[in-house]
Each structure stands twice: as C-alpha cells, then as structure tokens.
Design a protein around this motif. Structure first.
Motif, PDB file in Angstrom:
ATOM      1  N   ALA A  78       0.894  -1.268   0.050  1.00 49.71           N
ATOM      2  CA  ALA A  78       0.000   0.171   0.032  1.00 49.71           C
ATOM      3  C   ALA A  78       0.822   1.042  -0.008  1.00 49.71           C
ATOM      4  O   ALA A  78       0.420   2.274  -0.823  1.00 49.71           O
ATOM      5  N   LEU A  79       1.904   1.125   0.915  1.00 43.79           N
ATOM      6  CA  LEU A  79       2.939   2.248   0.808  1.00 43.79           C
ATOM      7  C   LEU A  79       3.469   2.615  -0.806  1.00 43.79           C
ATOM      8  O   LEU A  79       3.551   3.759  -1.302  1.00 43.79           O
ATOM      9  N   SER A  80       3.888   1.546  -1.158  1.00 45.46           N
ATOM     10  CA  SER A  80       4.415   1.570  -2.742  1.00 45.46           C
ATOM     11  C   SER A  80       3.214   2.088  -3.558  1.00 45.46           C
ATOM     12  O   SER A  80       3.552   3.127  -4.542  1.00 45.46           O
ATOM     13  N   ASP A  81       1.933   1.817  -3.712  1.00 48.51           N
ATOM     14  CA  ASP A  81       0.913   2.199  -4.180  1.00 48.51           C
ATOM     15  C   ASP A  81       0.674   3.892  -4.141  1.00 48.51           C
ATOM     16  O   ASP A  81       0.277   4.798  -5.000  1.00 48.51           O
ATOM     17  N   VAL A  82       0.895   4.218  -2.800  1.00 46.80           N
ATOM     18  CA  VAL A  82       0.781   5.756  -2.476  1.00 46.80           C
ATOM     19  C   VAL A  82       1.768   6.475  -3.249  1.00 46.80           C
ATOM     20  O   VAL A  82       1.761   7.528  -3.567  1.00 46.80           O
ATOM     21  N   ILE A  83       3.199   5.901  -3.130  1.00 42.37           N
ATOM     22  CA  ILE A  83       4.287   6.396  -3.578  1.00 42.37           C
ATOM     23  C   ILE A  83       4.264   6.708  -5.275  1.00 42.37           C
ATOM     24  O   ILE A  83       4.262   7.538  -5.809  1.00 42.37           O
ATOM     25  N   PHE A  84       3.540   5.716  -6.006  1.00 43.27           N
ATOM     26  CA  PHE A  84       3.474   5.756  -7.249  1.00 43.27           C
ATOM     27  C   PHE A  84       2.226   6.471  -7.646  1.00 43.27           C
ATOM     28  O   PHE A  84       2.548   7.478  -8.712  1.00 43.27           O
ATOM     29  N   ALA A  85       1.288   6.921  -6.885  1.00 40.32           N
ATOM     30  CA  ALA A  85       0.106   7.810  -7.142  1.00 40.32           C
ATOM     31  C   ALA A  85       1.018   9.287  -7.191  1.00 40.32           C
ATOM     32  O   ALA A  85       0.352  10.208  -8.027  1.00 40.32           O
ATOM     33  N   LEU A  86       1.463   9.457  -5.944  1.00 33.68           N
ATOM     34  CA  LEU A  86       2.189  10.685  -5.864  1.00 33.68           C
ATOM     35  C   LEU A  86       3.287  10.918  -7.008  1.00 33.68           C
ATOM     36  O   LEU A  86       3.233  12.170  -7.477  1.00 33.68           O
ATOM     37  N   ALA A  87       3.861   9.935  -7.515  1.00 29.71           N
ATOM     38  CA  ALA A  87       4.936  10.248  -8.510  1.00 29.71           C
ATOM     39  C   ALA A  87       4.415  10.585  -9.941  1.00 29.71           C
ATOM     40  O   ALA A  87       4.758  11.505 -10.794  1.00 29.71           O
ATOM     41  N   LYS A  88       3.103  10.104 -10.078  1.00 35.63           N
ATOM     42  CA  LYS A  88       2.290  10.490 -11.230  1.00 35.63           C
ATOM     43  C   LYS A  88       1.489  11.468 -11.140  1.00 35.63           C
ATOM     44  O   LYS A  88       0.652  11.811 -12.150  1.00 35.63           O
ATOM     45  N   SER A 142      14.370  -2.667  -3.138  1.00 37.11           N
ATOM     46  CA  SER A 142      14.258  -1.676  -2.136  1.00 37.11           C
ATOM     47  C   SER A 142      14.901  -0.617  -3.017  1.00 37.11           C
ATOM     48  O   SER A 142      14.464   0.732  -2.649  1.00 37.11           O
ATOM     49  N   LEU A 143      16.247  -0.685  -3.811  1.00 38.96           N
ATOM     50  CA  LEU A 143      16.754   0.680  -4.333  1.00 38.96           C
ATOM     51  C   LEU A 143      15.730   1.221  -5.310  1.00 38.96           C
ATOM     52  O   LEU A 143      15.599   2.448  -5.529  1.00 38.96           O
ATOM     53  N   ARG A 144      15.097   0.501  -6.220  1.00 37.30           N
ATOM     54  CA  ARG A 144      14.008   1.042  -7.245  1.00 37.30           C
ATOM     55  C   ARG A 144      13.104   1.573  -6.627  1.00 37.30           C
ATOM     56  O   ARG A 144      12.701   2.791  -7.063  1.00 37.30           O
ATOM     57  N   PHE A 145      12.450   1.257  -5.426  1.00 36.01           N
ATOM     58  CA  PHE A 145      11.329   1.961  -4.651  1.00 36.01           C
ATOM     59  C   PHE A 145      11.925   3.022  -3.959  1.00 36.01           C
ATOM     60  O   PHE A 145      11.362   4.160  -4.175  1.00 36.01           O
ATOM     61  N   ALA A 146      13.178   3.160  -3.657  1.00 35.20           N
ATOM     62  CA  ALA A 146      13.853   4.461  -3.119  1.00 35.20           C
ATOM     63  C   ALA A 146      13.975   5.374  -4.300  1.00 35.20           C
ATOM     64  O   ALA A 146      13.704   6.902  -3.674  1.00 35.20           O
ATOM     65  N   ALA A 147      14.500   5.260  -5.318  1.00 44.12           N
ATOM     66  CA  ALA A 147      14.582   6.021  -6.448  1.00 44.12           C
ATOM     67  C   ALA A 147      13.102   6.901  -6.985  1.00 44.12           C
ATOM     68  O   ALA A 147      13.066   7.863  -6.951  1.00 44.12           O
ATOM     69  N   ARG A 148      11.976   5.865  -6.760  1.00 48.84           N
ATOM     70  CA  ARG A 148      10.630   6.458  -7.112  1.00 48.84           C
ATOM     71  C   ARG A 148      10.160   7.269  -5.943  1.00 48.84           C
ATOM     72  O   ARG A 148       9.689   8.348  -6.153  1.00 48.84           O
ATOM     73  N   VAL A 149      10.717   7.098  -4.645  1.00 50.02           N
ATOM     74  CA  VAL A 149      10.240   8.015  -3.506  1.00 50.02           C
ATOM     75  C   VAL A 149      11.107   9.316  -3.797  1.00 50.02           C
ATOM     76  O   VAL A 149      10.664  10.426  -3.374  1.00 50.02           O
ATOM     77  N   ASN A 150      12.292   9.319  -4.242  1.00 49.33           N
ATOM     78  CA  ASN A 150      12.940  10.524  -4.451  1.00 49.33           C
ATOM     79  C   ASN A 150      12.584  11.474  -5.351  1.00 49.33           C
ATOM     80  O   ASN A 150      12.844  12.630  -5.378  1.00 49.33           O
ATOM     81  N   ALA A 151      11.921  10.528  -6.386  1.00 44.96           N
ATOM     82  CA  ALA A 151      11.333  11.562  -7.381  1.00 44.96           C
ATOM     83  C   ALA A 151      10.035  12.136  -6.977  1.00 44.96           C
ATOM     84  O   ALA A 151       9.482  13.040  -7.848  1.00 44.96           O
ATOM     85  N   CYS A 152       9.455  11.796  -6.111  1.00 41.54           N
ATOM     86  CA  CYS A 152       7.999  12.246  -5.507  1.00 41.54           C
ATOM     87  C   CYS A 152       8.368  13.893  -4.938  1.00 41.54           C
ATOM     88  O   CYS A 152       9.030  14.098  -4.467  1.00 41.54           O
ATOM     89  N   GLU A 153       7.364  14.565  -5.585  1.00 44.71           N
ATOM     90  CA  GLU A 153       7.124  15.991  -4.862  1.00 44.71           C
ATOM     91  C   GLU A 153       5.841  16.060  -4.356  1.00 44.71           C
ATOM     92  O   GLU A 153       4.762  16.105  -4.621  1.00 44.71           O
ATOM     93  N   ILE A 154       6.291  16.378  -2.811  1.00 40.91           N
ATOM     94  CA  ILE A 154       5.060  16.386  -1.886  1.00 40.91           C
ATOM     95  C   ILE A 154       4.429  17.826  -1.481  1.00 40.91           C
ATOM     96  O   ILE A 154       3.702  18.043  -0.633  1.00 40.91           O
ATOM     97  N   GLY A 155       5.369  18.786  -2.036  1.00 44.98           N
ATOM     98  CA  GLY A 155       4.889  20.195  -1.328  1.00 44.98           C
ATOM     99  C   GLY A 155       6.056  20.857  -0.736  1.00 44.98           C
ATOM    100  O   GLY A 155       6.809  20.152  -0.128  1.00 44.98           O
ATOM    101  N   ILE A 156       5.945  22.307  -0.650  1.00 43.54           N
ATOM    102  CA  ILE A 156       6.898  22.826   0.114  1.00 43.54           C
ATOM    103  C   ILE A 156       6.439  22.864   1.635  1.00 43.54           C
ATOM    104  O   ILE A 156       5.197  23.133   1.865  1.00 43.54           O
ATOM    105  N   PRO A 157       7.194  22.432   2.521  1.00 45.55           N
ATOM    106  CA  PRO A 157       6.852  22.374   4.051  1.00 45.55           C
ATOM    107  C   PRO A 157       6.724  23.777   4.578  1.00 45.55           C
ATOM    108  O   PRO A 157       7.136  24.764   4.208  1.00 45.55           O
ATOM    109  N   ARG A 158       5.555  23.929   5.613  1.00 47.17           N
ATOM    110  CA  ARG A 158       5.266  25.230   6.249  1.00 47.17           C
ATOM    111  C   ARG A 158       5.596  25.153   7.657  1.00 47.17           C
ATOM    112  O   ARG A 158       5.682  24.040   8.388  1.00 47.17           O
TER     113      ARG A 158
END
Length: 792
Positions: A706-716, A761-777
């Motif tokens: 489920a965490l991987s699905d969330v990461i893919f959705a955020l990356a797309k 694990s490395l492929r999953f980490a590369a997708r996580v590194n490409a996700c843009e989640i917004g500027i922290p406040r």
C-alpha cells in the motif's frame, strides 16, 4: 557342678590369653559370634539381678574366678536335674545357677573396665607418637630451608662467575680484533718499506715510543697474572664451600638414619598395638571398632611417614643436582684458566708485533692527511646541501599551507553545496532519500562470494551513488547521500542533524527507515543505546533536541515536549506505553479479530495527526525518554525467521510533539518529530514463515505494498492517492502528502543472496526520491498579531 566350679583354682588373665592364642582364627571368630549372642542373655540376667539382693560372697569370688569359653557354654546350657515334682531341689539348683551367672556377669563387667583402661593407654601412646613425629617433621623442614639457602648462595656465586667469564670473553675478542688490524697494517707497511729510508730519524723516535708501549704491555701481563692468582684463590674458596655443603649433606644423612630408627620403633609399637587389638576383638564389639580406628590411624601414620621418605628422597635429589652444578662450575673454572693461558700466549705475539708499529704510524699519518683534505671537501658540499635543504623546506611549508587552505575551502564548498541542495529539495518539495549499506556479517551465506555493491568514484557521484550488480548486470542509483558499510552512527546522524533541528523551529519532520529484513533498519534508528558509539538516530535526535532547547532558553524560549509510541501489528494499532494491558493478550485478540481497545486515526485541518486513547507522556529530560524507549522496545513484537534471529514484526512509530513559546517576542512554534522503523520486506519463500509468522509476513507485505501504491500515485500526480488502504499509509498521510520535511533511509544488505531484495528496495527508493509532496510550512503564530486581528 557348682562345687566343682567353686573349688577350681582361679585362672590368671595371661593364662586365658594363652588359651585363646592357641585357638585357630576361624574358631575364634565363631567364639566371638557366640559370645555376642550370649552377651544379650547376660545383660538380661544382669537387669533381673538389679531387683534382687546381691550376695557378698559371690562378689568376693568374682574377683578371683575367671571363666573359659567351655565353662560359659556349660553354664548357659545347664538345667535343673531334680525330679519332676521335687520343687525344692529345682529351686536350690536354679538359685545356684543364678549365683554363678551373676559372678560370670560381674567378671565380664570388670573385663570391660580393663579394656577401657587399655584403650585410654593406647590413645595416650598414639598422641605421644604423633608429637614425636611432628617434632621430627619440624626439624626436617628446618634442615631443608637451610639447604635451600645454601643452594641459592651457590647459584649466585655461579652467576657472578659467568659474568666475569663473559667479560674475559669480550676482552679476548677485543685483543683478537686488535691483532687482526695490526696484521693488516703490517701488510700495508711492507709495501711502503722501500720509501722509508730517508725518514730513519723519525722512525727511531717512534721506536722509543714503541718501547714505552711494550713496557705498558708488560705491566698488563703482570696484572693478568695477578688476576689469575685471584681466580685461583676464589676457586679454593669454592672448594671450601663445597666441603661445607658435603658436611651438611652428611648431617642430613645422619638425621635421615635417626628418622628411620624412629620409624622402625613406631612400626614395632604399631605391631604390638595390633596384637592387643586382636586379643580385645574376641571380647567385645566396641573393642573391635576401636581396633579398626587404631588401624586407620596407623595407616595414616604410615602414609605420613611415606611422605617424609619422599621429602627425604627429594632432598637427596636436590643435593645431587647441587653437586652436579658444582662439578660444572669447576669445569668452567678450568676452561677460564685455559683461556687465560691462551691470552698470555697472544700477549707474547703482540710483543712481537710492536716492532712493526713504526711502519703503521707513518702510513696512518699519510692517511690522516688525505682524510683531512677529504673532510674539507665534504664540509663544502655539506654547506651547499644544507642551503638547498632549507630552500626545499621553505617550499614544502608553503605547499602545506596552500593545501590546508584548499582543504578548508573544499569543506566550506561542500557545506554550501549541502545547504543549497537542501534548499532546492525544500523548494521542489521532494522526499529526501539516504541509502545505507550494512557490513557483511559472519552469518551471511555469500561471505566468500564476489561483492554485489560498488560505489562510483566520479566527482559528481562520489558519496551520492551506489551500483548493484546482479547476474552480471550493473544497476546504478543516485540518492541525496549514500553511506557505505564503514560509516559510523555519528556520521549518519551528522547528515540529518539540521533536519532534526527543524522540529524545534516549528516544522513537521518525518524520518523513516525502509528495507528488507536484516538490512539494518532497527540498528540505524535505535542502535544500541547502552553503548555511546552505537546509539541510533532516535536517541541522538532526542539528545540534540534537549541540548538545543536548553541553549535556546537563554533567548527566552520555553519548550514543552510530549512523547507517544505505537506499533502497527497485523493492521492493528498497539499502544507500546500502555501499562494496563498484557502484550500477549493483545496479540491473541489481534490474531482472533477481537480487540479490547480500538484506536482511531484522525487528521485535523492543520495537518496534525491524532490517535484516540493513545498514551502520551510529558517529558523534560533525556533519562525519562530513555526509560520509555526501553519499555517500548520490550513491548514491541519481534520473532525469529530464517532471515533474522530477532525480526521486527511490526511498524514502530515514535512521535514527539514540541511546543515552544518565547515570552519576549510573544512567538509560538509547534513542531512534530516522527521517527519510524518500518517492518522488513521479505519474500515468503525466503523467510520460511509459517503459522502466526505467515500471517505477520502477509500483513507486513500488504502494508508495504500500500505504501508503494501511494508513492506511485504521488509520482504520477494522480488526483486520488489511496492513503486509506492501510493503517500505515493513513498514519503517514501528513508526511507523504505535503506540509512536512520527510527523509527516508533505504537500508540494503551486501549479501549476494539478498541482491534481488536489495534491487527492489533501491528501485522503490528511487521512485520515492522523485516524488514532489509540496513545500513544508512552519507552524508559527504570534500572540500580538492574533490579538490585533481579533480586535480589528
């Protein structure tokens, strides 16, 4: 029968012993067994006799009459011979028998008293024998100590003689070396003899000097003779010492003979004791027991005497060794005298070579002149070399200063690059990813195989790139930071220290560790808190927060900190700090589908996450948090699999809420620090999980999927992100959905057998590194500004 026994003359005790001595041993044993049975009958008669009046005449006769075995047996078997109805005759006969039985019993009592007295005398004699033995043993120990002291003195004398011999050897070697040098000089002098005629006058003067040297050599020869005399005197002294030692040995032999005589007397005495004990054994069982004890003591005495013999033998052996050492010393003294004769002969040869010294002196003067010229040339070259050395040293100092400046500039540039990189990532809103490779462990199956992890050496990829080789194919990856297997816990924390500091500044910070089972996630996050060098990110982050909060107190800041810890086990939230429930009961409830307490996750409008009924502690010191961490570690679910001895079977979430107030500036900040240790991803075929472990593994893989699905959705950048598919993703929604500084540690294993899991694990980490989640406040507020707005 009665008149015959009374008229018999009394028997003496010696006659009784002689009678018993004539009986064979087997028959004597039978008499002892019969006497044992009869003793009970006599004691019964004696008890009956206590109630009756004693007869004075029978008592007087008891001291004069002794009984034999046949008499006792006849007395015991005697019956009344009167007629059947002659009662009076029967009574008289029975009275007579009873009187004789009383006399016999009294005689046995007196015999017992005599045995007791003999026993006491034997004990006294044994004590006296033991005292004599102790005295002899003390004397033997004193003599042994004296012999040891004498031996130690002789050894010291031998050592001193060896030292003197070594000195003589050194002198001999010096003389041989001098003779060799003189021989070489004589050969050189013969070559230049033809050119020495014109310097005859100088040679005569040198001849006079040589004569003086001969005189000095003669004096040395006389001193050597005196030294030889002193050695002979010392040898005679050693001979006298040897005679004294021999006399001491003679005295020891005499003492040994006296000890042997004492031993022989003791043996004869012990034999007499054995004879007395054998005679008393016939009469009473108590005497038999006493005899056994005496035999045991005699045996002990023999053992002790044997020990004395052994000690005497050891002393004799030591004396023989001492005599051998003295013989060796005499041989060494003889050798030294022979060497002295050799030295005398050599001194004679040295006298012969004195005549050739004049030729050597001339040659040495020529060599001295040549050497002085060469020294002048060498001084000139040394001055030039020293000047060049000073110039090179000055140049080297300049180069070292320039190198230090360049290294300082490089460090400053690296810090600036990190700050700019962090700023760019914050502006982009990406999740930062750090990769850490654990070292190979002794239990890893592919320890002797080729490594599957490599680190690029190019300038742009150094410290940020990692290559994984699988089946001959190279898979390169680039992250924000890569730690190799040699990186320490301190180096890893240094890279995230600024991110932890952001929690005090009012930001939401989330750091979580991802990777397969056994890749080092728990070690990275927790480490070993009891060892300062191996503390993980969680203890170090808490220490930094408390230290920074104390330093900011001087600027007027006051902080309040609250801590909670939970785990997600089989898609069920468990409070690790709760004290009113049993871990095993909750595990059973979770597995069976029933739960005692339901925990609900909610998110407010400000992006804060709340878990209902979760235990929250106010903390004000690092010690309080350490105890809470220890409590949570003991409550956390762990299990054994084929991939790890103690595998984490749940997702661990540590949350610290920080509220800060500055009364001088009326500013408030609210930060959150989330530190998460995810359960390890693993394949069912590799982990070997069955039963409850199989259910745990399925739940873990489901939540990580489920965490991987969330990461893919955020990356797309999809409109719908499935946060609610798992308790884990729903709990991490504020961290993954924006408004937070998020860092992920991907932990990988260098074991070749885990290359497939590491690649995933490395492929999953590369997708996580490409996700843009917004500027922290930053969560800040000002009391003065809020009051103005509400007032207006």
């Amino acid at each position: 029968m009665a008149s015959r026994n009374q008229n018999r003359p009394p028997r003496s005790p010696n006659a009784k012993k002689e009678g018993l001595g004539g009986i064979p041993f087997d028959k004597r044993r039978k008499v002892e067994t019969q006497g044992t049975g009869r003793r009970q009958a006599f004691s019964a008669v004696n008890k009956q006799d206590v109630t009756m009046n004693s007869d004075v005449g029978s008592i007087e006769e008891c001291g004069k009459v002794e009984f034999t075995k046949d008499e006792v047996l006849a007395l015991l078997s005697e019956r009344a011979k009167a007629g059947k109805f002659d009662t009076k005759a029967k009574i008289e006969q029975m009275t007579d028998i009873i009187k004789r039985l009383k006399i016999c019993v009294k005689w046995f009592q007196q015999a017992d008293e005599t045995h007791v007295q003999e026993k006491e005398s034997l004990r006294v004699s044994l004590e006296s024998a033991e005292q004599k033995y102790n005295h002899k043993e003390l004397e033997a120990r004193t003599k042994e100590e004296e012999l040891h002291a004498t031996i130690s003195n002789l050894k010291e004398n031998v050592v001193s003689l060896h030292e003197k011999l070594a000195k003589e050897e050194s002198c001999k070697q010096d003389a041989i070396e001098c003779h060799r040098r003189e021989k070489e000089s004589r050969v050189a002098a013969e070559k230049v003899q033809a050119s020495l005629g014109e310097e005859l006058y100088k040679v005569k003067e040198e001849k006079m000097a040589a004569k003086q040297k001969v005189t000095s050599l003669e004096d040395m020869y006389k001193r050597l003779q005196e030294y030889n005399t002193s050695l002979q005197q010392y040898n005679s002294k050693l001979q006298t010492d040897l005679e004294t030692v021999r006399a001491a040995l003679t005295r020891a032999e005499k003492e040994k003979s006296s000890i042997l005589e004492n031993l022989s007397t003791l043996r004869g005495h012990s034999k007499s004791l054995q004879d007395q004990l054998a005679s008393s054994r016939v009469l009473q069982d108590d005497a038999i027991k006493q005899k056994d004890s005496l035999l045991l003591e005699v045996t002990n005495l023999r053992n002790e005497l044997q020990q004395v013999r052994d000690d005497r033998d050891r002393q004799v052996v030591q004396s023989q060794k001492l005599a051998e050492e003295i013989g060796k010393y005499q041989e060494n003294v003889g050798k030294s005298s022979q060497e002295l004769d050799i030295l005398i002969a050599k001194s004679g040869s040295l006298e012969e070579t004195c005549s050739l010294q004049k030729e050597r002196i001339n040659m040495l003067e020529q060599q001295l002149a040549i050497a002085s010229e060469r020294q002048k040339m060498a001084d000139a070259s040394v001055s030039l070399t020293r000047t060049e050395f000073e110039e090179q040293k000055h140049l080297l100092c300049e180069l070292q200063d320039r190198l230090a400046d360049m290294e300082h500039q490089l460090c400053e540039a690296e810090l600036l690059r990190k700050k700019l990189h962090n700023t760019i990532l914050e502006l982009k809103g990406n999740i930062r990813v750090f990769c850490r490779v654990r070292p190979l462990l002794p239990d890893d199956g592919g320890r002797h195989e080729a490594t599957v992890i490599a680190y690029p050496t190019s300038t742009e990829a150094r410290g940020r790139g990692v290559d994984l080789v699988q089946s001959g194919n190279k898979h390169p990856f680039t992250f924000d930071k890569v730690f190799n297997h040699e990186a320490s816990q301190e180096e890893v924390f240094f890279e995230i220290s600024q991110l932890v500091q952001s929690a005090l500044d009012g930001y939401k910070v989330c750091i979580f560790a991802y990777g397969q089972t056994g890749s080092g996630k728990t070690y990275t996050m927790m480490g070993r808190p009891e060892t300062p060098e191996q503390k993980g990110l969680i203890p170090r982050s808490l220490e930094q927060i408390f230290q920074a909060s104390q330093s900011l107190g001087a600027q007027g800041w006051k902080y309040k900190m609250q801590v909670s810890m939970l785990e997600i086990y089989n898609e069920t939230i468990r409070d690790l700090l709760s004290t009113n429930r049993t871990t095993s009961m909750e595990l059973v409830r979770a597995d069976s589908g029933t739960s005692g307490k339901q925990y609900t996750i909610t998110h407010d409008v400000n992006g804060h996450t709340h878990v209902s009924d979760l235990t929250i502690f106010d903390v004000c010191s690092i010690g309080k948090i350490s105890s809470l961490l220890q409590q949570a570690a003991q409550s956390r679910s762990v299990g054994k699999t084929q991939m790890n001895e103690q595998s984490s079977r749940s997702h661990f979430v540590f949350t610290m809420r920080i509220s800060g107030v500055n009364e001088s500036t009326e500013q408030q900040v609210q930060g959150v620090l989330n530190l998460i240790d995810l359960a390890g991803s693993e394949r069912l075929s590799k982990s070997g999980a069955t039963g409850d472990r199989l259910k745990e593994t399925q739940a873990i893989n489901k939540s990580l999927s489920a965490l991987s699905d969330v990461i893919f959705a955020l990356a797309k950048k999809e409109d719908h992100v499935p946060f609610r598919n798992s308790k884990l993703t729903y709990l991490l929604q504020p961290c993954l959905g924006g408004d937070s500084k998020t860092l992920m540690f991907v932990n990988i294993s260098p074991d070749p057998s885990s290359a497939g899991e590491s690649l995933c694990s490395l492929r999953f980490a590369a997708r996580v590194n490409a996700c843009e989640i917004g500027i922290p406040r930053r969560q800040t507020s000002t009391k003065l500004l809020d009051s103005r707005l509400s007032y207006g």
